[in-house]
Design a protein around this motif. Structure first.
Motif, PDB file in Angstrom:
ATOM      1  N   GLU A   9       2.804 -24.957  -3.270  1.00  0.00           N
ATOM      2  CA  GLU A   9       4.222 -24.865  -2.864  1.00  0.00           C
ATOM      3  C   GLU A   9       5.152 -24.800  -4.082  1.00  0.00           C
ATOM      4  O   GLU A   9       6.131 -24.060  -4.082  1.00  0.00           O
ATOM      5  CB  GLU A   9       4.623 -26.070  -2.012  1.00  0.00           C
ATOM      6  N   LEU A  10       4.810 -25.600  -5.082  1.00  0.00           N
ATOM      7  CA  LEU A  10       5.634 -25.600  -6.296  1.00  0.00           C
ATOM      8  C   LEU A  10       5.547 -24.237  -6.986  1.00  0.00           C
ATOM      9  O   LEU A  10       6.547 -23.693  -7.443  1.00  0.00           O
ATOM     10  CB  LEU A  10       5.179 -26.717  -7.240  1.00  0.00           C
ATOM     11  N   GLU A  11       4.338 -23.683  -7.015  1.00  0.00           N
ATOM     12  CA  GLU A  11       4.130 -22.389  -7.649  1.00  0.00           C
ATOM     13  C   GLU A  11       4.905 -21.305  -6.907  1.00  0.00           C
ATOM     14  O   GLU A  11       5.526 -20.426  -7.513  1.00  0.00           O
ATOM     15  CB  GLU A  11       2.630 -22.060  -7.686  1.00  0.00           C
ATOM     16  N   GLN A  12       4.901 -21.410  -5.575  1.00  0.00           N
ATOM     17  CA  GLN A  12       5.629 -20.440  -4.758  1.00  0.00           C
ATOM     18  C   GLN A  12       7.135 -20.526  -5.049  1.00  0.00           C
ATOM     19  O   GLN A  12       7.802 -19.513  -5.217  1.00  0.00           O
ATOM     20  CB  GLN A  12       5.366 -20.723  -3.278  1.00  0.00           C
ATOM     21  N   PHE A  13       7.642 -21.750  -5.126  1.00  0.00           N
ATOM     22  CA  PHE A  13       9.063 -21.946  -5.431  1.00  0.00           C
ATOM     23  C   PHE A  13       9.387 -21.349  -6.804  1.00  0.00           C
ATOM     24  O   PHE A  13      10.397 -20.676  -6.990  1.00  0.00           O
ATOM     25  CB  PHE A  13       9.423 -23.432  -5.419  1.00  0.00           C
ATOM     26  N   ARG A  14       8.485 -21.574  -7.725  1.00  0.00           N
ATOM     27  CA  ARG A  14       8.687 -21.070  -9.082  1.00  0.00           C
ATOM     28  C   ARG A  14       8.809 -19.547  -9.068  1.00  0.00           C
ATOM     29  O   ARG A  14       9.701 -18.972  -9.700  1.00  0.00           O
ATOM     30  CB  ARG A  14       7.507 -21.496  -9.952  1.00  0.00           C
ATOM     31  N   ASN A  15       7.926 -18.902  -8.313  1.00  0.00           N
ATOM     32  CA  ASN A  15       7.951 -17.442  -8.251  1.00  0.00           C
ATOM     33  C   ASN A  15       9.193 -16.924  -7.535  1.00  0.00           C
ATOM     34  O   ASN A  15       9.855 -16.003  -7.998  1.00  0.00           O
ATOM     35  CB  ASN A  15       6.691 -16.915  -7.562  1.00  0.00           C
ATOM     36  N   GLU A  16       9.500 -17.538  -6.387  1.00  0.00           N
ATOM     37  CA  GLU A  16      10.646 -17.080  -5.594  1.00  0.00           C
ATOM     38  C   GLU A  16      11.957 -17.241  -6.350  1.00  0.00           C
ATOM     39  O   GLU A  16      12.915 -16.532  -6.094  1.00  0.00           O
ATOM     40  CB  GLU A  16      10.709 -17.857  -4.273  1.00  0.00           C
ATOM     41  N   ASN A  17      11.999 -18.219  -7.249  1.00  0.00           N
ATOM     42  CA  ASN A  17      13.244 -18.468  -7.968  1.00  0.00           C
ATOM     43  C   ASN A  17      13.223 -17.932  -9.402  1.00  0.00           C
ATOM     44  O   ASN A  17      14.065 -18.282 -10.217  1.00  0.00           O
ATOM     45  CB  ASN A  17      13.558 -19.958  -7.958  1.00  0.00           C
ATOM     46  N   HIS A  18      12.236 -17.074  -9.642  1.00  0.00           N
ATOM     47  CA  HIS A  18      12.141 -16.395 -10.940  1.00  0.00           C
ATOM     48  C   HIS A  18      12.177 -17.375 -12.106  1.00  0.00           C
ATOM     49  O   HIS A  18      12.962 -17.220 -13.034  1.00  0.00           O
ATOM     50  CB  HIS A  18      13.241 -15.343 -11.065  1.00  0.00           C
ATOM     51  N   LEU A  19      11.366 -18.388 -12.009  1.00  0.00           N
ATOM     52  CA  LEU A  19      11.325 -19.388 -13.080  1.00  0.00           C
ATOM     53  C   LEU A  19      10.129 -19.163 -14.008  1.00  0.00           C
ATOM     54  O   LEU A  19       9.777 -20.024 -14.797  1.00  0.00           O
ATOM     55  CB  LEU A  19      11.257 -20.797 -12.469  1.00  0.00           C
ATOM     56  N   GLU A  20       9.527 -17.951 -13.901  1.00  0.00           N
ATOM     57  CA  GLU A  20       8.332 -17.699 -14.717  1.00  0.00           C
ATOM     58  C   GLU A  20       8.619 -17.761 -16.203  1.00  0.00           C
ATOM     59  O   GLU A  20       7.718 -18.021 -17.002  1.00  0.00           O
ATOM     60  CB  GLU A  20       7.715 -16.327 -14.390  1.00  0.00           C
ATOM     61  N   ILE A  21       9.874 -17.513 -16.563  1.00  0.00           N
ATOM     62  CA  ILE A  21      10.191 -17.519 -18.003  1.00  0.00           C
ATOM     63  C   ILE A  21      10.168 -18.935 -18.584  1.00  0.00           C
ATOM     64  O   ILE A  21      10.158 -19.116 -19.782  1.00  0.00           O
ATOM     65  CB  ILE A  21      11.577 -16.877 -18.294  1.00  0.00           C
ATOM     66  N   PHE A  22      10.164 -19.936 -17.676  1.00  0.00           N
ATOM     67  CA  PHE A  22      10.159 -21.319 -18.149  1.00  0.00           C
ATOM     68  C   PHE A  22       8.764 -21.918 -18.119  1.00  0.00           C
ATOM     69  O   PHE A  22       7.890 -21.459 -17.400  1.00  0.00           O
ATOM     70  CB  PHE A  22      11.058 -22.191 -17.266  1.00  0.00           C
TER      71      PHE A  22
END
Ligand code: GDP
Ligand code: MG
Ligand code: ZN
Length: 352
Positions: A9-22
């Motif tokens: 779920e955390l990974e999904q949130f990360r992807n949906e919110n474009h936090l991959e750069i962090f």
């Protein structure tokens, strides 16, 4: 990252919110708005980005121990936290000395170990208080009776009986940090990837338990962090520890006061018998204190509800009502102040 509780779920949130750069990390300790964050690359000492501070409306908008955060990591293990990922649970209490304010104890907790020593510390009212805090956020409570070496079996059996008359269906484990009695029972309930938080007064043996359970793991991380942390501001004191079997354990400083906050649901679950019965009271707005035809009072007379538990329930209701009215008052004050400022600015414009 799964080792410290990261999930799909955390990974999904990360992807949906474009936090991959962090980078993603988990807060393991906090000291005056400086945070120790565990990341894949090791521990980072971080602060929050300015914008996060300016937009924060309450303490809940700041990171807390247990939080997953998106951060940028710079050289020498220094980081800036940009975002807090959604929390699935929060342990919070009334901030001591600041009525109407909330203090977060820890977040993203699966189980809370409610630790009470079988000697002087033991207090069922306080246990119920902790239960309310857990139940209001869907955290599974486990009662830990510590220091069993300081008393005899007879007394422990008596305490267990006392708890069971008021608190049903919650596991109770009796342990001693001296003899390690009960440790295997406790270790058996700890699962990989789940987070466990220890709650209880100062001196009941929380840190001793944590150190004993994590001895090997702790020694390993301490030797690493000692060299890495040299000359930095935050002590290497750690609140979040990964056990050898993969469970994550969070220690807490002892708490003298654990005022409950907006835990309406917590009260309902903790005192479910009283809430169930209140549906049968003659008056809809029954306060269960002096009304004729009150099912709760009837049940107490018949011995179906423990009187001490009922009295604690009334006290907790009052505390909750007081907290809620203080929050409402504060909001109104803020609103009035906002209006005042708006008018003031208007006036100033007119005058100029
Ligand atoms: N007799 C006895 N003493 C204990 C036990 N656990 C902890 N202690 C002692 O109680 C004191 C407080 O322990 P500590 O772990 O710091 O408590 P905390 O404040 O809850 O973290 C220390 O002196 C410990 O040695 C126990 O199971 N039995
Ligand atoms: Mg301690
Ligand atoms: Zn009633």
């Amino acid at each position: 990252m799964e080792d410290i509780g990261y999930n799909q779920e955390l990974e999904q949130f990360r992807n949906e919110n474009h936090l991959e750069i962090f980078e993603i990390g988990r807060i393991s300790a906090e000291h005056k708005e400086r945070y120790i964050v565990k990341t894949i690359k090791g521990e980072v000492e971080a602060e929050i980005i300015g914008n996060m501070r300016f937009t924060a409306k309450s303490r809940e908008d700041f990171p807390a121990v247990g939080d997953w955060v998106a951060l940028t990591v710079y050289d020498q293990g220094i980081g800036i936290i940009h975002k807090i990922l959604p929390r699935f649970s929060i342990i919070k209490r009334q901030a001591v000395g600041q009525f109407g304010e909330i203090q977060i104890i820890a977040t993203n907790i699966d189980y809370a170990f409610l630790v009470q020593a079988v000697d002087r510390d033991f207090n069922i009212n306080r246990l119920e208080r902790y239960l309310i805090i857990c139940n209001s956020s869907g955290i599974h409570p486990v009662i830990i009776l510590s220091k069993t070496d300081l008393t005899d079996e007879h007394r422990i059996a008596e305490i267990l009986e006392n708890i069971k008359t008021r608190i049903k269906n919650i596991p109770i484990i009796a342990i001693s940090n001296e003899t390690q009695d009960g440790y295997s029972e406790l270790e058996a309930i700890i699962e990989k990837g789940k987070t466990y938080c220890m709650l209880g007064s100062s001196g009941v043996g929380k840190s001793t338990l944590l150190n004993n359970l994590s001895r090997k793991a702790l020694m390993r991380t301490d030797t690493i962090s000692l060299s890495a942390n040299k000359g930095r501001h935050v002590t290497s004191h750690r609140e979040l520890i990964i056990l050898e079997n993969g469970g994550i354990l969070i220690d807490n400083p002892g708490m003298r006061e654990v005022g409950i906050t907006d835990s309406s649901n917590g009260l309902e679950i903790t005192f479910n018998k009283i809430f169930d019965l209140s549906g049968n009271c003659k008056f809809k707005d029954c306060t269960h204190t002096n009304e004729k035809g009150c099912s709760v009072l009837d049940a107490i007379e018949k011995g179906e509800i423990d009187r001490a538990s009922y009295e604690n329930y009334l006290k907790m209701e009052r505390e909750k009502a007081h907290f809620e009215s203080t929050v409402a008052e504060k909001r109104k004050k803020d609103k009035d102040f906002g209006k005042f400022m708006k008018n003031y600015k208007k006036d100033m414009k007119r005058k100029n």
